[in-house]
Design a protein around this motif. Structure first.
Motif, mmCIF file in Angstrom:
data_model
loop_
_atom_site.group_PDB
_atom_site.id
_atom_site.type_symbol
_atom_site.label_atom_id
_atom_site.label_comp_id
_atom_site.label_asym_id
_atom_site.label_seq_id
_atom_site.Cartn_x
_atom_site.Cartn_y
_atom_site.Cartn_z
ATOM 1 N N GLY A 81 -1.841 -1.663 5.307
ATOM 2 C CA GLY A 81 -1.279 -2.167 6.290
ATOM 3 C C GLY A 81 -0.285 -1.182 7.293
ATOM 4 O O GLY A 81 0.244 -2.487 7.416
ATOM 5 N N ASP A 82 0.137 -0.194 7.125
ATOM 6 C CA ASP A 82 0.753 0.095 7.947
ATOM 7 C C ASP A 82 0.441 -0.012 9.275
ATOM 8 O O ASP A 82 -0.578 0.097 9.822
ATOM 9 N N GLN A 83 1.831 -0.532 9.930
ATOM 10 C CA GLN A 83 2.134 -1.079 11.280
ATOM 11 C C GLN A 83 2.447 0.154 12.124
ATOM 12 O O GLN A 83 1.995 -0.118 13.740
ATOM 13 N N ILE A 84 2.823 1.515 11.476
ATOM 14 C CA ILE A 84 4.052 1.733 12.815
ATOM 15 C C ILE A 84 3.493 3.435 13.324
ATOM 16 O O ILE A 84 3.938 3.821 13.689
ATOM 17 N N GLY A 104 -4.511 -0.136 -5.063
ATOM 18 C CA GLY A 104 -4.609 -0.170 -3.340
ATOM 19 C C GLY A 104 -3.105 -0.248 -2.922
ATOM 20 O O GLY A 104 -3.691 0.014 -1.552
ATOM 21 N N TRP A 105 -2.184 -0.456 -3.674
ATOM 22 C CA TRP A 105 -0.813 -0.851 -3.087
ATOM 23 C C TRP A 105 -1.036 0.218 -2.164
ATOM 24 O O TRP A 105 0.334 0.068 -0.926
ATOM 25 N N GLY A 106 -0.661 1.569 -1.636
ATOM 26 C CA GLY A 106 -1.003 2.273 -0.662
ATOM 27 C C GLY A 106 -1.418 4.165 -1.083
ATOM 28 O O GLY A 106 -1.544 4.038 -2.476
ATOM 29 N N ASP A 107 -0.865 4.696 -0.982
ATOM 30 C CA ASP A 107 -0.207 6.235 -0.302
ATOM 31 C C ASP A 107 0.600 6.805 -0.899
ATOM 32 O O ASP A 107 1.351 6.420 0.041
ATOM 33 N N LEU A 108 0.572 8.509 -1.097
ATOM 34 C CA LEU A 108 1.630 9.091 -1.160
ATOM 35 C C LEU A 108 1.046 10.440 -0.143
ATOM 36 O O LEU A 108 0.217 10.487 -0.742
ATOM 37 N N TYR A 109 2.631 10.393 0.215
ATOM 38 C CA TYR A 109 2.074 11.862 0.925
ATOM 39 C C TYR A 109 3.295 12.975 1.060
ATOM 40 O O TYR A 109 4.638 12.766 0.631
#
Length: 117
Positions: A81-84, A104-109
């Motif tokens: 849900g990244d909004q920026i 499903g929490w998010g991603d790691l870069y």
């Protein structure tokens, strides 16, 4: 007991006002895994915030570039849900997608400084 070191990287508005508005910030800490197991100076961006009125003005890119100039590995967590536009900006600056959380929490870069620099 683990030692946690946190830092805040921020950008101030260029407008002259009676107060100094912060228009963007990154909450950065030493990465626990990299620091504990590899004795690395890697840092982890735990949180990014950009004022809505400044999201299309390169503030996030500028903050990340400042961090990259430290020449240490940088990891960044991006929530679903990244909004920026965090994940897109990371990719533009050479960050590689490391993994997606099974929950499903998010991603790691991760960004690794080049040996030549």
């Amino acid at each position: 007991m683990p030692i946690y070191r946190w830092g805040l990287v921020f950008r101030l508005s260029q407008r002259r006002q009676s107060y100094i508005p912060i228009i963007g910030a990154l909450l950065v800490r030493h990465d626990d895994f990299e620091w504990g197991f590899r004795n690395s100076e890697a840092v982890h961006i735990a949180y990014a915030a950009i004022a809505a009125s400044h999201r299309q003005q390169g503030v996030l890119r500028s903050l990340l570039a400042d961090l990259q100039q430290r020449k240490v590995p940088v990891l960044a967590s991006v929530k679903s849900g990244d909004q920026i536009g965090f994940s897109a900006t990371l990719k533009e600056l050479g960050f590689a997608h490391e993994c997606t959380a099974a929950s499903g929490w998010g991603d790691l870069y991760k960004w690794q400084p080049s040996l030549a620099s």
